[in-house]
Design an enzyme around this catalytic site. Structure first.
Site, PDB file in Angstrom:
ATOM      1  N   ASN A 148      -4.134 -17.852  50.300  1.00  7.76           N
ATOM      2  CA  ASN A 148      -4.352 -18.165  48.876  1.00  7.76           C
ATOM      3  C   ASN A 148      -3.188 -17.775  47.962  1.00  7.76           C
ATOM      4  O   ASN A 148      -3.049 -18.328  46.891  1.00  7.76           O
ATOM      5  CB  ASN A 148      -5.664 -17.553  48.376  1.00  7.76           C
ATOM      6  N   GLU A 246      -7.068  -5.347  52.657  1.00 10.05           N
ATOM      7  CA  GLU A 246      -7.492  -5.873  51.361  1.00 10.05           C
ATOM      8  C   GLU A 246      -8.370  -7.071  51.672  1.00 10.05           C
ATOM      9  O   GLU A 246      -7.885  -8.048  52.247  1.00 10.05           O
ATOM     10  CB  GLU A 246      -6.250  -6.263  50.551  1.00 10.05           C
ATOM     11  N   CYS A 280      -9.257 -13.364  45.586  1.00  9.01           N
ATOM     12  CA  CYS A 280     -10.191 -12.284  45.912  1.00  9.01           C
ATOM     13  C   CYS A 280     -10.660 -11.584  44.648  1.00  9.01           C
ATOM     14  O   CYS A 280     -11.675 -10.898  44.651  1.00  9.01           O
ATOM     15  CB  CYS A 280      -9.578 -11.310  46.909  1.00  9.01           C
ATOM     16  N   GLU A 458      -2.130  -1.096  47.053  1.00 10.58           N
ATOM     17  CA  GLU A 458      -0.844  -1.774  47.194  1.00 10.58           C
ATOM     18  C   GLU A 458      -0.144  -1.841  45.842  1.00 10.58           C
ATOM     19  O   GLU A 458      -0.737  -1.609  44.794  1.00 10.58           O
ATOM     20  CB  GLU A 458      -1.073  -3.204  47.692  1.00 10.58           C
TER      21      GLU A 458
END
Ligand code: ADP
Length: 477
Positions: A148, A246, A280, A458
């Site tokens: 994505n 993640e 997400c 991150e």
């Protein structure tokens, strides 16, 4: 265009290839990608292992120069790279160019991070001894990314991994080999010594087990689905491989009675439907208090119906196609499920025919959802949003926290005290006030809690924690 693997400073083809098709126009073949074998992944790991010693001791100026060069080239070529990205992934050209810009800025940011001091000198409790606490490179890092964000997610893992002296094997998602290849091509000319950066293209199911469980891999950074993340975690159980996952989200956006309607509608539309809802951090669980519910949902429905769905490269398009056939099937399956569960489909949810043959879906808005419905609990990863009705602030907060996930959460309100309360009590790694749950800055930490994430966050200064290992040294002169 044939996209190849990059191993130990050389381009390596495979016997088998996969077509890379444009989801906006299935007749448009963007390229074809090598399908690496597990043996080639082993080779990549061996090359990275061999390169690690020298790279881990390389001057930080060298690393900074390389990363800055990469960042500048990405930014300079943003239109061309954005076009490639939009063609293979389906987000709009505007979104794709924005993503490319972000990738370039990330490399530039980590060029600077490579230079920042990151140790402590501490007095020992014993005479004649100094204590030095340093952050050391970890070793070989496997980087596994989803489709994505075909260039930004690789960038936010690769740049810190390299900045802090690690060697990497990068495996992009099967759907987006073009952007990965373009990034690898830039890295291949950046001055990195052979073996420091390697890329294998191909199937996650075949390459993933090698890349995650090889004893020569010190750390795995993964972004993707919850199911795959859990599988990796299980495979690594009992080992000391560092792991950063993640995964999904079902991000609540709470709209309170005193919200500015225009601001709230904009946050909901942006968060739920832009990038075709394939983020997400998408606002897929919109929670609205009774006092504003009908006014807000009417305005949200009108704004949703105004969105123009079309070819990603068409300037007039707001929402590009869904990325591939299986994701479209999944989205349509959830639309059918929502109806079965008793949610009210206010608009959208049907496949659209556009000028070219692509995976077009009208953004779907479900009203009157119950918290426990699967459409309101599970990550759909498409342009499908659910709206839940809350009695009051307490109920809204309870609904917002009633999913296993915890990536991003938002609240729209003009009350400082309500904003403060929700900011503190929303259970998520990122909280947004009067803005969409998706859309984040490149220089600050990113990550979730609960079922959304595992391991250190991150990006920004948080990235250092995962990509370095602490060492405490005692030195007697
Ligand atoms: P998505 O639905 O976003 O494609 P996946 O979790 O299936 O989510 O894919 C994310 C990345 O994980 C992709 O690069 C994919 O190839 C890779 N992958 C798939 N299966 C595995 C596995 N068993 N181990 C490691 N990586 C995998």
């Amino acid at each position: 265009m044939r996209y190849q693997n990059y191993i130990n400073g050389r381009w390596v083809d495979s016997e088998q290839h996969d077509p890379n098709r444009n989801p906006s126009d299935l007749s448009d073949l963007v390229g074809e990608a090598a399908i690496a074998t597990p043996a080639l992944a082993q080779e990549a790991i061996a090359a990275a292992s061999a390169a690690f010693g020298a790279w881990s001791e390389s001057p930080v100026q060298l690393r900074a120069d390389i990363l800055a060069r990469v960042g500048h080239e990405i930014v300079d070529r943003k239109d061309e790279l954005g076009r490639l990205l939009a063609r293979e992934e389906g987000k709009t050209l505007r979104e794709a160019i924005g993503e490319v810009m972000r990738a370039g800025q990330i490399f530039k940011y980590f060029a600077q991070e490579a230079l920042r001091p990151h140790g402590q000198l501490v007095a020992s409790v014993r005479p004649g001894i100094d204590v030095e606490v340093t952050a050391e490179p970890v070793g070989v890092v496997s980087i596994i990314t989803p489709w994505n964000f075909p260039i930004a997610i690789p960038a936010w893992k690769l740049a810190p991994a390299l900045a802090f002296g690690n060697c990497v094997v990068f495996k992009p998602a099967e759907l987006v080999p073009g952007s990965a290849w373009a990034l690898a091509e830039i890295l291949s000319r950046s001055g990195l010594p052979d073996g420091v950066f390697n890329m294998v293209l191909g199937r996650g199911t075949e390459l993933g087990p090698v890349l995650t469980t090889s004893p020569d891999v010190a750390a795995v950074s993964f972004t993707g689905s919850e199911a795959t993340g859990r599988r990796i975690a299980q495979a690594l159980g009992g080992t000391s491989t560092r792991l950063q996952l993640e995964m999904g989200g079902k991000n609540p956006l709470v709209v309170l009675g005193d919200a500015d309607i225009a601001v709230a509608v904009d946050a909901a539309v942006q968060g739920a439907f832009y990038s075709t809802g394939q983020r997400c951090t998408a606002s897929s669980r919109i929670i609205v208090t009774d006092d504003i519910h009908d006014r807000f949902t009417r305005a949200l429905r009108e704004a949703t119906q105004r969105l123009r769905v079309g070819h990603a490269l068409d300037d007039a398009t707001d929402i590009g196609p869904v990325a591939d056939a299986s994701q479209l099937d999944k989205d349509l399956g959830y639309v059918a499920l929502g109806r079965q569960e008793g949610a009210v489909l206010a608009c959208g949810g049907e496949r659209l025919r556009c000028a070219s043959d692509g995976f077009y879906l009208a953004p779907a808005l479900f009203l009157e959802c119950e918290s426990g419905m699967r459409v309101a609990q599970e990550e759909i990863f498409g342009p499908v949003a659910t709206v839940l009705r809350a009695r009051d602030h307490d109920h809204a907060l309870e609904l917002a926290n009633d999913t296993p996930f915890g990536l991003s959460a938002g609240v729209c309100t003009r009350s400082l005290s309500a904003a403060r309360r929700f900011r503190r009590q929303l259970r998520a790694g990122m909280v947004m006030v009067n803005t969409a749950t998706a859309g984040v800055d490149y220089h600050v930490p990113f990550g979730g809690i609960r079922a959304s994430s595992y391991g250190p966050h991150e990006q920004g200064w948080a990235a250092r924690e995962f990509f370095t290992a602490g060492k405490t040294s005692y030195i007697r002169a």
